[in-house]
Motif scaffolding. Sequence first.
Motif, PDB file in Angstrom:
ATOM      1  N   MET A  42    -131.834  10.042 -12.978  1.00  0.00           N
ATOM      2  CA  MET A  42    -131.548   9.420 -11.723  1.00  0.00           C
ATOM      3  C   MET A  42    -131.458   7.671 -12.068  1.00  0.00           C
ATOM      4  O   MET A  42    -130.561   7.210 -11.140  1.00  0.00           O
ATOM      5  CB  MET A  42    -132.739   9.297 -10.736  1.00  0.00           C
ATOM      6  N   GLN A  94    -130.141   6.437 -14.274  1.00  0.00           N
ATOM      7  CA  GLN A  94    -129.137   6.127 -15.047  1.00  0.00           C
ATOM      8  C   GLN A  94    -127.795   6.687 -14.270  1.00  0.00           C
ATOM      9  O   GLN A  94    -126.575   6.819 -14.711  1.00  0.00           O
ATOM     10  CB  GLN A  94    -128.903   6.724 -16.585  1.00  0.00           C
ATOM     11  N   GLN A 113    -137.804 -10.582 -16.505  1.00  0.00           N
ATOM     12  CA  GLN A 113    -138.688  -9.373 -16.260  1.00  0.00           C
ATOM     13  C   GLN A 113    -138.245  -8.501 -15.125  1.00  0.00           C
ATOM     14  O   GLN A 113    -138.675  -7.415 -14.919  1.00  0.00           O
ATOM     15  CB  GLN A 113    -140.153  -9.853 -15.989  1.00  0.00           C
ATOM     16  N   PHE A 129    -132.165  -5.857 -17.840  1.00  0.00           N
ATOM     17  CA  PHE A 129    -133.305  -6.073 -19.194  1.00  0.00           C
ATOM     18  C   PHE A 129    -134.314  -4.861 -18.875  1.00  0.00           C
ATOM     19  O   PHE A 129    -134.890  -4.439 -19.793  1.00  0.00           O
ATOM     20  CB  PHE A 129    -133.995  -7.269 -19.232  1.00  0.00           C
ATOM     21  N   ARG A 130    -134.797  -4.634 -17.608  1.00  0.00           N
ATOM     22  CA  ARG A 130    -135.791  -3.695 -17.269  1.00  0.00           C
ATOM     23  C   ARG A 130    -135.103  -2.184 -17.604  1.00  0.00           C
ATOM     24  O   ARG A 130    -136.324  -1.459 -18.312  1.00  0.00           O
ATOM     25  CB  ARG A 130    -136.256  -3.960 -15.780  1.00  0.00           C
ATOM     26  N   ASP A 131    -134.045  -1.926 -17.147  1.00  0.00           N
ATOM     27  CA  ASP A 131    -133.874  -0.350 -17.444  1.00  0.00           C
ATOM     28  C   ASP A 131    -133.199  -0.533 -18.712  1.00  0.00           C
ATOM     29  O   ASP A 131    -132.350  -1.307 -19.062  1.00  0.00           O
ATOM     30  CB  ASP A 131    -133.072  -0.174 -16.185  1.00  0.00           C
ATOM     31  N   PRO A 132    -133.373   0.520 -19.356  1.00  0.00           N
ATOM     32  CA  PRO A 132    -132.577   0.703 -20.653  1.00  0.00           C
ATOM     33  C   PRO A 132    -131.157   0.827 -20.606  1.00  0.00           C
ATOM     34  O   PRO A 132    -130.829   1.510 -19.458  1.00  0.00           O
ATOM     35  CB  PRO A 132    -133.123   2.148 -21.486  1.00  0.00           C
ATOM     36  N   ILE A 145    -128.119   2.419 -21.275  1.00  0.00           N
ATOM     37  CA  ILE A 145    -127.539   3.757 -21.982  1.00  0.00           C
ATOM     38  C   ILE A 145    -126.257   3.919 -21.552  1.00  0.00           C
ATOM     39  O   ILE A 145    -126.167   4.197 -20.036  1.00  0.00           O
ATOM     40  CB  ILE A 145    -128.489   4.796 -21.635  1.00  0.00           C
ATOM     41  N   HIS A 193    -127.692   4.030 -26.738  1.00  0.00           N
ATOM     42  CA  HIS A 193    -128.496   3.010 -26.059  1.00  0.00           C
ATOM     43  C   HIS A 193    -128.456   1.800 -26.775  1.00  0.00           C
ATOM     44  O   HIS A 193    -128.643   1.782 -28.064  1.00  0.00           O
ATOM     45  CB  HIS A 193    -129.885   3.624 -26.326  1.00  0.00           C
ATOM     46  N   ASN A 242    -133.721  -6.489 -27.813  1.00  0.00           N
ATOM     47  CA  ASN A 242    -134.850  -6.882 -28.539  1.00  0.00           C
ATOM     48  C   ASN A 242    -135.594  -5.852 -29.358  1.00  0.00           C
ATOM     49  O   ASN A 242    -137.005  -5.621 -29.584  1.00  0.00           O
ATOM     50  CB  ASN A 242    -135.774  -7.762 -27.729  1.00  0.00           C
ATOM     51  N   VAL A 296    -136.388  -2.770 -28.527  1.00  0.00           N
ATOM     52  CA  VAL A 296    -137.385  -2.148 -27.621  1.00  0.00           C
ATOM     53  C   VAL A 296    -136.697  -0.700 -27.642  1.00  0.00           C
ATOM     54  O   VAL A 296    -135.750  -0.549 -27.292  1.00  0.00           O
ATOM     55  CB  VAL A 296    -137.538  -2.707 -26.425  1.00  0.00           C
ATOM     56  N   PRO A 297    -137.703   0.223 -28.058  1.00  0.00           N
ATOM     57  CA  PRO A 297    -136.993   1.617 -28.113  1.00  0.00           C
ATOM     58  C   PRO A 297    -137.283   2.151 -26.688  1.00  0.00           C
ATOM     59  O   PRO A 297    -138.074   1.675 -25.761  1.00  0.00           O
ATOM     60  CB  PRO A 297    -137.910   2.550 -29.244  1.00  0.00           C
ATOM     61  N   LEU A 298    -136.688   3.609 -26.575  1.00  0.00           N
ATOM     62  CA  LEU A 298    -137.022   4.457 -25.686  1.00  0.00           C
ATOM     63  C   LEU A 298    -138.380   5.196 -25.869  1.00  0.00           C
ATOM     64  O   LEU A 298    -138.894   5.420 -26.841  1.00  0.00           O
ATOM     65  CB  LEU A 298    -136.254   5.617 -25.333  1.00  0.00           C
ATOM     66  N   ALA A 299    -139.163   5.659 -24.828  1.00  0.00           N
ATOM     67  CA  ALA A 299    -140.231   6.569 -25.144  1.00  0.00           C
ATOM     68  C   ALA A 299    -139.734   7.893 -25.479  1.00  0.00           C
ATOM     69  O   ALA A 299    -138.938   8.560 -25.004  1.00  0.00           O
ATOM     70  CB  ALA A 299    -140.781   6.670 -23.699  1.00  0.00           C
ATOM     71  N   ALA A 351    -137.699  10.927 -24.145  1.00  0.00           N
ATOM     72  CA  ALA A 351    -136.183  10.680 -24.271  1.00  0.00           C
ATOM     73  C   ALA A 351    -135.368  11.996 -24.933  1.00  0.00           C
ATOM     74  O   ALA A 351    -134.419  12.506 -24.380  1.00  0.00           O
ATOM     75  CB  ALA A 351    -135.757   9.584 -25.238  1.00  0.00           C
ATOM     76  N   ARG A 391    -136.872   5.890 -20.309  1.00  0.00           N
ATOM     77  CA  ARG A 391    -137.365   4.521 -20.119  1.00  0.00           C
ATOM     78  C   ARG A 391    -137.928   3.822 -21.431  1.00  0.00           C
ATOM     79  O   ARG A 391    -138.065   4.624 -22.299  1.00  0.00           O
ATOM     80  CB  ARG A 391    -138.599   4.811 -18.958  1.00  0.00           C
ATOM     81  N   HIS A 392    -138.187   2.649 -21.226  1.00  0.00           N
ATOM     82  CA  HIS A 392    -138.437   1.949 -22.438  1.00  0.00           C
ATOM     83  C   HIS A 392    -140.017   2.256 -22.898  1.00  0.00           C
ATOM     84  O   HIS A 392    -140.896   2.833 -22.094  1.00  0.00           O
ATOM     85  CB  HIS A 392    -138.670   0.461 -21.988  1.00  0.00           C
ATOM     86  N   GLU A 426    -146.407   9.477 -20.738  1.00  0.00           N
ATOM     87  CA  GLU A 426    -146.891  10.239 -21.833  1.00  0.00           C
ATOM     88  C   GLU A 426    -148.443  10.270 -21.985  1.00  0.00           C
ATOM     89  O   GLU A 426    -149.047  11.135 -22.603  1.00  0.00           O
ATOM     90  CB  GLU A 426    -146.209   9.734 -23.303  1.00  0.00           C
TER      91      GLU A 426
END
Lengths: 514, 437
Positions: free
Chosen positions: A172, A174, A430, A435-438, A440, A457, A461, A463-466, A470, B65-66, B108
């Motif tokens: 949703m 994305q 912020q 920036f807030r949403d990945p 992709i 993706h 900086n 910052v990876p995805l969970a 994912a 999500r990040h 998580e």
Amino acid sequence: MSQLLFDTGEWTFDTLKRTYDAIEDVAVREMGLDPYPNQVELISSEQMLDAYSSIGMPVFYHHWSFGKRFARDEAMYRKGYSGLAYEIVINSNPCISYIMEENTMTMQALVMAHAAFGHNHFFKNNYLFKEQTDASGILDYLNFAKSYIARCEERHGITAVERILDTAHALMDQGVNRYGRRARPSLSQEQARAEAREAHARENFSDLWRTLPPSRKGAAKPAKRLEPRRGAPSLPEENLLYFLEKFSPNLRDWERELLRIVRNISQYFFPQRQTKVMNEGCATYVHYKIMNRLFDLGKISEGAMLEFLTSHTAVVFQPDFDDPRYGGLNPYALGFEMMCDIERAAMAPTDEDRIYLPEIAGCGDPMGALKEAWANYRDDSFIAQYLSPHLIRKMKLFKLENHAAEPRYKVAAIHDEFGYRDVRRALASQYDPGFRDPNIQVTEADLAGDRRLVLTHKMHNEVPLAEQEAKAVLAYVGDLWGFDVELRGLNDLGVERYRHEFAPAPPMESGPLY
Amino acid sequence: MMNIIDRRLNPSGKSLPNRQRFIRLAKATIREAVVRSIKDRALGDVGSKEVVDIPVKRIAEPRLRHSAEGGDRDQVLPGNKEFVRGDTLPKPKSGRGEKGSQASPDGEGEDSFRFTISAEEYLDVLFEELELPDLAKAQLKDTSVVRYRRAGHSPTGSPSNLNLLRTMRKSLARRISLRRPKSDDFARLEAEIAELEAMSERTPEEDEKLGALWLEREKKEARSRRIAYIDPVDLRFNRFEATPQPSAQAVMFCLMDVSGSMTEDMKDLAKRFFLLLHLFLTRQYEHVDIVFIRHTSEAKEVDEETFFRSAETGGTVVSTALAEMRRIVDERYPVDDWNIYAAQASDGDNYSSDSQTCIELLTTQILPICQYFAYVEVYDRRQAEIFLSSLNVSELWKDYQSVAVDRPNFAMKRVFSKADVFPVFHQLFAKARNAAA
């Protein structure tokens, strides 16, 4: 005869009406707000829980995740861990606000000022809502969505529908077009279109075809029908739901329609996600102004005013970062402070304000300045434009840098001359959805070849995805796409940092296709 | 302008379909929890609400999500008290700082999702795969209770069931097809005749016309006399069909040995079994009676309290209980009107010369009238170890085994611990029971 609108906590329809009129007088005539017509609906706490579970909408399709949410909210509420919202307001025309019967009369007044005028004005005037949502069509569309999905469940089974909806919900965030959109039929026309499509299929149905003997290459035929000719995708595509809906080789028409419904609803809520601070700030500022004005006019009692102030301060309370109650910046607090700060700068500017907020400093028309801001900004641009040094000092904001490679956090900027711009920029980003949403996108999909779908993706900086989530989402996508899918993470330099792959199980012996 | 609408009277529970979908999804977990709960529930508590923990994995809603960690990130925080630019702070040890955490509650971190199912949902899950044995159902069919249900229309019937609408429709169709003169035709004819008759002088043509009209009127009158307005063939009656109704009442006999050898432990197991059976029957029948019969060397009908609480001393003669049951059936529960279930709990002791009487009573008197007779043999903890092997069986068990042969409405099981009660019950009533047997 007292001028008070009400003198007890109990409300009646009569006092509600009288109070509404008084609020409307202040809001529209004195403050010059421009809301949609209002429709106030009274509901019980039970119904409030119901509305919660369907993300606040009066009609919504059925899905297990809403049942889960309901079970959780209900348990929390029954045990007293959390209260219910005092109101829910819907961006529609007329603007519908739900207020709870348990509220006292003071709370009803507060809620009407907050929702029916604050949020309502914002919905009607902010450019994002104007551009991206169709307030007059949303309820019709939700009705259509609900009955369409119910019919799909009847015809194809709940499991088949859930398979699509689960995936759609996972994507949703994305599933929105971030920047503008091309002209398209209004939401209320969607229903007519879907019906016309179905009617066309019905009219062209001829039972005769069923009686034809199966050709020897019978197996190949239905597969052909599955893949109507579609225009080649223009890549990259950031709206993953849109891409799946249009180009997924394995979906049936009703499945595409389901993806479309979720995508439209996601798009409808997208402006709300981008204007949380402003929207709540606007509504909080408006109710604060109105209630104070009513008090000045002698229309509400001191007791009621105290009750109002108690709940108002609770709403705009911002714990410090080291407070155990801290849970991020409170959008109500930040929004309200910024609105008040704009008013201050407009009426009593300092020299500093003339430097930082030259447009509005000392303009003498706070409502004009605020309405201008409410109409033309979203959270990130609003903060970048209006966060003043005065407010940074007041809230003692500071910027903390967290580099993965460093063992310690670093305080990069505080509320001093060197830090104002830095803090402001950091806070604005912020809230920037970019920036807030990945980020992709679909970058490759060889529709004529092996149909491998590649999602990229672009990490910001590093910052990876969970990761677990994912992978789960990727499995959902692969299931709908029907062929191999892959998710790559590229850092700012274009170097690949991770890669997840998913190959769907070969399809089971498929039943009848239509 | 404001519209105020009172929605409080609208039905709540709009979210029920969502809940059903959710429960369907989490069914496996809920089932496990329910079966587990039946083992450690307090007596009398079965059939109330249940709290279920569902591993979040099964009902996760993953999003892209990040992650909460990794990478370089800046954040702005409120409430600086002592920091100046360039200060550094230690990172929290536990990787996941409470600060940077952007993960939502769905993220998580959460291990399980806890929610409460209602008593109704609990029982649904509990008895989901169970049903009454086929044999019992076969007997249900030839019960004498009859219920009338509408079944279309028929040309005969009692006047009170006349369906006026259908009858008139038939009549109209017949009148049209047979061209019965309508009242409009008569009125027109009469008017013309009256007009002609009223003339003081008539031309010969008019006389002739009058004559023709008279003739026509006579014909039409004759025709409408011949063709009835409503004919017996038009009549349609609502038809009701008598459908045999399965008798909606059941009586459940609880037989228990209360001699000194039955410990509290054993009674507790027996009670759990009876409780389950009662719950199950209540869901199948509109009305369920329970009869408690306890026995030592003689049997007696008692109330529930006495049944489970008071202890007795004395020998053990099982047949007395069976005889008492038969007596009560004859006295109060006509076999035609009642579905009869019996559950017997015992520690397996019996007066040795009683076996033959027992077997005979069962096979000739009891089983023929019972839908289902379940025998559970209970053991307390100490005995369990000895009897766990199937070689060591009690006297009564041996006797009953000979009865069980070829009698599908008789079942016997052994229960060693609380944990066994539900599985045993489940085996007795599982849908596949008859297929497997």
